[in-house]
Design a protein around this motif. Structure first.
Motif, PDB file in Angstrom:
ATOM      1  N   VAL A   1     -12.080   2.725   3.387  1.00  0.00           N
ATOM      2  CA  VAL A   1     -12.873   1.496   3.378  1.00  0.00           C
ATOM      3  C   VAL A   1     -12.005   0.287   3.718  1.00  0.00           C
ATOM      4  O   VAL A   1     -12.465  -0.657   4.363  1.00  0.00           O
ATOM      5  CB  VAL A   1     -13.546   1.303   1.999  1.00  0.00           C
ATOM      6  CG1 VAL A   1     -14.292  -0.003   1.927  1.00  0.00           C
ATOM      7  CG2 VAL A   1     -14.470   2.474   1.702  1.00  0.00           C
ATOM      8  N   LEU A   2     -10.740   0.312   3.307  1.00  0.00           N
ATOM      9  CA  LEU A   2      -9.843  -0.821   3.538  1.00  0.00           C
ATOM     10  C   LEU A   2      -9.160  -0.811   4.902  1.00  0.00           C
ATOM     11  O   LEU A   2      -8.561  -1.811   5.297  1.00  0.00           O
ATOM     12  CB  LEU A   2      -8.773  -0.856   2.447  1.00  0.00           C
ATOM     13  CG  LEU A   2      -9.284  -1.146   1.043  1.00  0.00           C
ATOM     14  CD1 LEU A   2      -8.138  -1.031   0.054  1.00  0.00           C
ATOM     15  CD2 LEU A   2      -9.917  -2.511   0.971  1.00  0.00           C
TER      16      LEU A   2
ATOM     17  N   THR B   1       0.831  -1.209   0.000  1.00  0.00           N
ATOM     18  CA  THR B   1       0.000   0.000   0.000  1.00  0.00           C
ATOM     19  C   THR B   1       0.863   1.256   0.000  1.00  0.00           C
ATOM     20  O   THR B   1       0.562   2.215  -0.708  1.00  0.00           O
ATOM     21  CB  THR B   1      -0.939  -0.002   1.211  1.00  0.00           C
ATOM     22  OG1 THR B   1      -1.745  -1.180   1.147  1.00  0.00           O
ATOM     23  CG2 THR B   1      -1.824   1.219   1.210  1.00  0.00           C
TER      24      THR B   1
ATOM     25  N   GLY C   1      -9.634   7.892  -0.379  1.00  0.00           N
ATOM     26  CA  GLY C   1     -11.033   7.589  -0.075  1.00  0.00           C
ATOM     27  C   GLY C   1     -11.284   6.088  -0.011  1.00  0.00           C
ATOM     28  O   GLY C   1     -11.983   5.597   0.875  1.00  0.00           O
ATOM     29  N   PHE C   2     -10.685   5.352  -0.952  1.00  0.00           N
ATOM     30  CA  PHE C   2     -10.808   3.894  -0.921  1.00  0.00           C
ATOM     31  C   PHE C   2     -10.080   3.301   0.284  1.00  0.00           C
ATOM     32  O   PHE C   2     -10.503   2.285   0.841  1.00  0.00           O
ATOM     33  CB  PHE C   2     -10.256   3.270  -2.201  1.00  0.00           C
ATOM     34  CG  PHE C   2     -11.112   3.484  -3.404  1.00  0.00           C
ATOM     35  CD1 PHE C   2     -12.481   3.274  -3.356  1.00  0.00           C
ATOM     36  CD2 PHE C   2     -10.553   3.890  -4.598  1.00  0.00           C
ATOM     37  CE1 PHE C   2     -13.272   3.463  -4.468  1.00  0.00           C
ATOM     38  CE2 PHE C   2     -11.332   4.083  -5.721  1.00  0.00           C
ATOM     39  CZ  PHE C   2     -12.697   3.875  -5.666  1.00  0.00           C
ATOM     40  N   MET C   3      -8.989   3.928   0.685  1.00  0.00           N
ATOM     41  CA  MET C   3      -8.229   3.416   1.827  1.00  0.00           C
ATOM     42  C   MET C   3      -9.038   3.471   3.119  1.00  0.00           C
ATOM     43  O   MET C   3      -8.860   2.634   3.997  1.00  0.00           O
ATOM     44  CB  MET C   3      -6.922   4.190   1.997  1.00  0.00           C
ATOM     45  CG  MET C   3      -5.900   3.929   0.900  1.00  0.00           C
ATOM     46  SD  MET C   3      -5.518   2.187   0.681  1.00  0.00           S
ATOM     47  CE  MET C   3      -4.888   1.788   2.284  1.00  0.00           C
TER      48      MET C   3
ATOM     49  N   LEU D   1      -8.808  10.172  -4.505  1.00  0.00           N
ATOM     50  CA  LEU D   1      -9.656   9.013  -4.778  1.00  0.00           C
ATOM     51  C   LEU D   1      -9.142   7.765  -4.063  1.00  0.00           C
ATOM     52  O   LEU D   1      -9.895   7.050  -3.407  1.00  0.00           O
ATOM     53  CB  LEU D   1      -9.731   8.772  -6.284  1.00  0.00           C
ATOM     54  CG  LEU D   1     -10.620   7.624  -6.742  1.00  0.00           C
ATOM     55  CD1 LEU D   1     -12.072   7.908  -6.396  1.00  0.00           C
ATOM     56  CD2 LEU D   1     -10.451   7.396  -8.221  1.00  0.00           C
ATOM     57  N   VAL D   2      -7.842   7.524  -4.163  1.00  0.00           N
ATOM     58  CA  VAL D   2      -7.255   6.335  -3.531  1.00  0.00           C
ATOM     59  C   VAL D   2      -7.345   6.435  -2.009  1.00  0.00           C
ATOM     60  O   VAL D   2      -7.634   5.442  -1.332  1.00  0.00           O
ATOM     61  CB  VAL D   2      -5.808   6.128  -4.011  1.00  0.00           C
ATOM     62  CG1 VAL D   2      -5.100   5.080  -3.181  1.00  0.00           C
ATOM     63  CG2 VAL D   2      -5.800   5.738  -5.474  1.00  0.00           C
TER      64      VAL D   2
END
Length: 77
Positions: free
Chosen positions: A46-47, A22, A42-44, A39-40
């Motif tokens: 969730v992860l 990551t 934002g996805f992180m 954007l990434v």
């Protein structure tokens, strides 16, 4: 989880592989563009629970990694 899946060493390695992969990806994305980075990240969000779970499973769950004999000895002592 109340029973082990794999062993502690496996989950510790999973955590560090996830973390390093990551970090490398974030460095590459950060050099691409600000929009891609936002954007990434934002996805992180969730992860993030997956990273926390891998860390806790590998490093903070010693009772899962004890053998059945050790657990029964602890229960008697």
């Amino acid at each position: 989880m109340q029973r082990p899946i794999g062993n502690a060493t496996y989950w510790r390695r999973v955590f560090w592989i996830l973390l390093v992969a990551t970090a490398l990806m974030l460095v590459r994305v950060a050099t691409a563009s600000t929009t891609a980075l936002v954007l990434v990240l934002g996805f992180m969000v969730v992860l993030l629970p997956a990273y926390v779970a891998a860390f806790r499973y590998g490093y903070r769950s010693p009772h899962l990694w004890l053998s059945r004999n050790a657990q029964s000895a602890v229960g008697r002592g």
